[in-house]
Design a protein around this motif. Sequence first.
Motif, PDB file in Angstrom:
ATOM      1  N   GLY A  46      -3.187  -1.817  -7.158  1.00  0.00           N
ATOM      2  CA  GLY A  46      -2.330  -0.902  -7.903  1.00  0.00           C
ATOM      3  C   GLY A  46      -0.854  -1.137  -7.636  1.00  0.00           C
ATOM      4  O   GLY A  46      -0.033  -1.130  -8.556  1.00  0.00           O
ATOM      5  N   ILE A  47      -0.514  -1.357  -6.367  1.00  0.00           N
ATOM      6  CA  ILE A  47       0.885  -1.618  -6.019  1.00  0.00           C
ATOM      7  C   ILE A  47       1.358  -2.933  -6.637  1.00  0.00           C
ATOM      8  O   ILE A  47       2.483  -3.032  -7.152  1.00  0.00           O
ATOM      9  CB  ILE A  47       1.045  -1.647  -4.486  1.00  0.00           C
ATOM     10  CG1 ILE A  47       0.779  -0.259  -3.904  1.00  0.00           C
ATOM     11  CG2 ILE A  47       2.438  -2.128  -4.095  1.00  0.00           C
ATOM     12  CD1 ILE A  47       0.727  -0.230  -2.390  1.00  0.00           C
ATOM     13  N   PRO A  76      -8.317  -4.554  -1.561  1.00  0.00           N
ATOM     14  CA  PRO A  76      -8.215  -3.085  -1.571  1.00  0.00           C
ATOM     15  C   PRO A  76      -7.587  -2.598  -2.867  1.00  0.00           C
ATOM     16  O   PRO A  76      -6.591  -3.159  -3.335  1.00  0.00           O
ATOM     17  CB  PRO A  76      -7.321  -2.792  -0.360  1.00  0.00           C
ATOM     18  CG  PRO A  76      -7.488  -3.973   0.534  1.00  0.00           C
ATOM     19  CD  PRO A  76      -7.686  -5.151  -0.375  1.00  0.00           C
ATOM     20  N   THR A  77      -8.178  -1.569  -3.446  1.00  0.00           N
ATOM     21  CA  THR A  77      -7.716  -1.115  -4.760  1.00  0.00           C
ATOM     22  C   THR A  77      -6.265  -0.632  -4.733  1.00  0.00           C
ATOM     23  O   THR A  77      -5.542  -0.794  -5.717  1.00  0.00           O
ATOM     24  CB  THR A  77      -8.626   0.008  -5.276  1.00  0.00           C
ATOM     25  OG1 THR A  77      -8.689   1.053  -4.290  1.00  0.00           O
ATOM     26  CG2 THR A  77     -10.021  -0.507  -5.530  1.00  0.00           C
ATOM     27  N   ALA A  78      -5.846  -0.051  -3.618  1.00  0.00           N
ATOM     28  CA  ALA A  78      -4.457   0.404  -3.519  1.00  0.00           C
ATOM     29  C   ALA A  78      -3.497  -0.779  -3.592  1.00  0.00           C
ATOM     30  O   ALA A  78      -2.432  -0.694  -4.213  1.00  0.00           O
ATOM     31  CB  ALA A  78      -4.242   1.181  -2.225  1.00  0.00           C
ATOM     32  N   ILE A 123      -3.766   4.888  -9.475  1.00  0.00           N
ATOM     33  CA  ILE A 123      -2.876   5.983  -9.097  1.00  0.00           C
ATOM     34  C   ILE A 123      -1.407   5.564  -9.071  1.00  0.00           C
ATOM     35  O   ILE A 123      -0.511   6.343  -9.393  1.00  0.00           O
ATOM     36  CB  ILE A 123      -3.301   6.555  -7.725  1.00  0.00           C
ATOM     37  CG1 ILE A 123      -2.683   7.928  -7.494  1.00  0.00           C
ATOM     38  CG2 ILE A 123      -2.965   5.602  -6.612  1.00  0.00           C
ATOM     39  CD1 ILE A 123      -3.202   8.975  -8.411  1.00  0.00           C
ATOM     40  N   PHE A 124      -1.137   4.300  -8.724  1.00  0.00           N
ATOM     41  CA  PHE A 124       0.253   3.853  -8.623  1.00  0.00           C
ATOM     42  C   PHE A 124       0.838   3.499  -9.982  1.00  0.00           C
ATOM     43  O   PHE A 124       1.986   3.842 -10.286  1.00  0.00           O
ATOM     44  CB  PHE A 124       0.341   2.646  -7.683  1.00  0.00           C
ATOM     45  CG  PHE A 124      -0.021   2.970  -6.263  1.00  0.00           C
ATOM     46  CD1 PHE A 124       0.901   3.575  -5.414  1.00  0.00           C
ATOM     47  CD2 PHE A 124      -1.281   2.693  -5.764  1.00  0.00           C
ATOM     48  CE1 PHE A 124       0.575   3.888  -4.112  1.00  0.00           C
ATOM     49  CE2 PHE A 124      -1.624   3.005  -4.463  1.00  0.00           C
ATOM     50  CZ  PHE A 124      -0.696   3.607  -3.630  1.00  0.00           C
ATOM     51  N   GLU A 135     -12.431   5.150 -10.900  1.00  0.00           N
ATOM     52  CA  GLU A 135     -11.432   4.380 -10.153  1.00  0.00           C
ATOM     53  C   GLU A 135     -10.208   5.237  -9.838  1.00  0.00           C
ATOM     54  O   GLU A 135      -9.716   5.988 -10.677  1.00  0.00           O
ATOM     55  CB  GLU A 135     -11.012   3.153 -10.964  1.00  0.00           C
ATOM     56  CG  GLU A 135      -9.976   2.289 -10.293  1.00  0.00           C
ATOM     57  CD  GLU A 135     -10.429   1.710  -8.960  1.00  0.00           C
ATOM     58  OE1 GLU A 135      -9.559   1.335  -8.161  1.00  0.00           O
ATOM     59  OE2 GLU A 135     -11.656   1.626  -8.732  1.00  0.00           O
ATOM     60  N   TYR A 136      -9.726   5.094  -8.626  1.00  0.00           N
ATOM     61  CA  TYR A 136      -8.572   5.891  -8.175  1.00  0.00           C
ATOM     62  C   TYR A 136      -7.464   5.017  -7.610  1.00  0.00           C
ATOM     63  O   TYR A 136      -6.317   5.095  -8.056  1.00  0.00           O
ATOM     64  CB  TYR A 136      -9.031   6.904  -7.123  1.00  0.00           C
ATOM     65  CG  TYR A 136      -7.912   7.738  -6.545  1.00  0.00           C
ATOM     66  CD1 TYR A 136      -7.404   8.820  -7.247  1.00  0.00           C
ATOM     67  CD2 TYR A 136      -7.352   7.437  -5.312  1.00  0.00           C
ATOM     68  CE1 TYR A 136      -6.380   9.601  -6.730  1.00  0.00           C
ATOM     69  CE2 TYR A 136      -6.326   8.205  -4.779  1.00  0.00           C
ATOM     70  CZ  TYR A 136      -5.836   9.277  -5.482  1.00  0.00           C
ATOM     71  OH  TYR A 136      -4.819  10.028  -4.965  1.00  0.00           O
ATOM     72  N   GLY A 137      -7.781   4.182  -6.633  1.00  0.00           N
ATOM     73  CA  GLY A 137      -6.757   3.453  -5.889  1.00  0.00           C
ATOM     74  C   GLY A 137      -5.875   2.558  -6.727  1.00  0.00           C
ATOM     75  O   GLY A 137      -4.643   2.599  -6.620  1.00  0.00           O
ATOM     76  N   SER A 138      -6.478   1.741  -7.597  1.00  0.00           N
ATOM     77  CA  SER A 138      -5.688   0.788  -8.375  1.00  0.00           C
ATOM     78  C   SER A 138      -4.966   1.455  -9.538  1.00  0.00           C
ATOM     79  O   SER A 138      -4.041   0.866 -10.107  1.00  0.00           O
ATOM     80  CB  SER A 138      -6.596  -0.326  -8.919  1.00  0.00           C
ATOM     81  OG  SER A 138      -7.572   0.200  -9.789  1.00  0.00           O
TER      82      SER A 138
END
Length: 276
Positions: free
Chosen positions: A110-111, A105-107, A214-215, A209-212
């Motif tokens: 990113g985290i 998951p891209t989030a 944004i953090f 791309e957004y999820g990876s």
Amino acid sequence: MRNNKAVLPGFGLSLGYTILYLSIIVFIPLSAVFIKSLGIGWEGLLGILQDTRILKALQLSFTTALIAALINVVLGFLLAWCLVRYTFPAKRIIDALIDLPFALPTAVAGIALTSLYASTGWVGQYLEPLGIKIAYTSVGITLALIFIGIPFVVRTVQPVLSDLETELEEASSALGATRWQTFRYVIFPIILPPLITGFALAFARGVGEYGSVIFIAGNQPYKTEIAPLMIISRLEEYDYAGATTIAVIMLVLSFVILLLINILQSWATHRTGRNV
């Protein structure tokens, strides 16, 4: 007069199914985005085009995506070359890890990147005293886009390298060519079309791309704020026309760039006589 017929029948049915599928999945949703954006009017469109914050976000998204895609072309080719041409311990594990950004998951990505490169992270705590800041900068955004984009280049180039006959390189060497000349005149023209394809895929993925991102971006206005975040912000404000207008601007810019890339790919393909 020669009658050229396909070996397998059903062209009309296949074409009809393809058009129907593309209409439902691609054309109709994109048309809805364009139609929705018309509700903002010309004054609203000019206001968005003159909004420095939005322009900075668009510039950041496209610039970092372009830089990340160019870096991925080089790194992806080197990875694909090693996986195809050499045998080494843990080769299968590395080959499988390349596909991890597809499944992760891209989030989560990113985290993980933020925890590594933040000022208190495992890596960032050693880099920041040296004046090297990665998290919450455009460098961090580019790094995240490299992470999620490199599989596109590797998986595009790898099959072509696997099919590349080593006899061509041996013949070039036997004729007195140096290693650089062999790569420049024998290998590079063959892998150029898949490299361009991988670049286009990585670039297209990076722009939206957004999820990876944004953090690790930090989302500082005029500095590390990406265009997809501007769209989400407008949606949270129930400004659907504004959000779709920004999306349309991104779509048009992406289409123009990808069209130019496809023209370049077509030229490279015709020059080498190989299709990707």
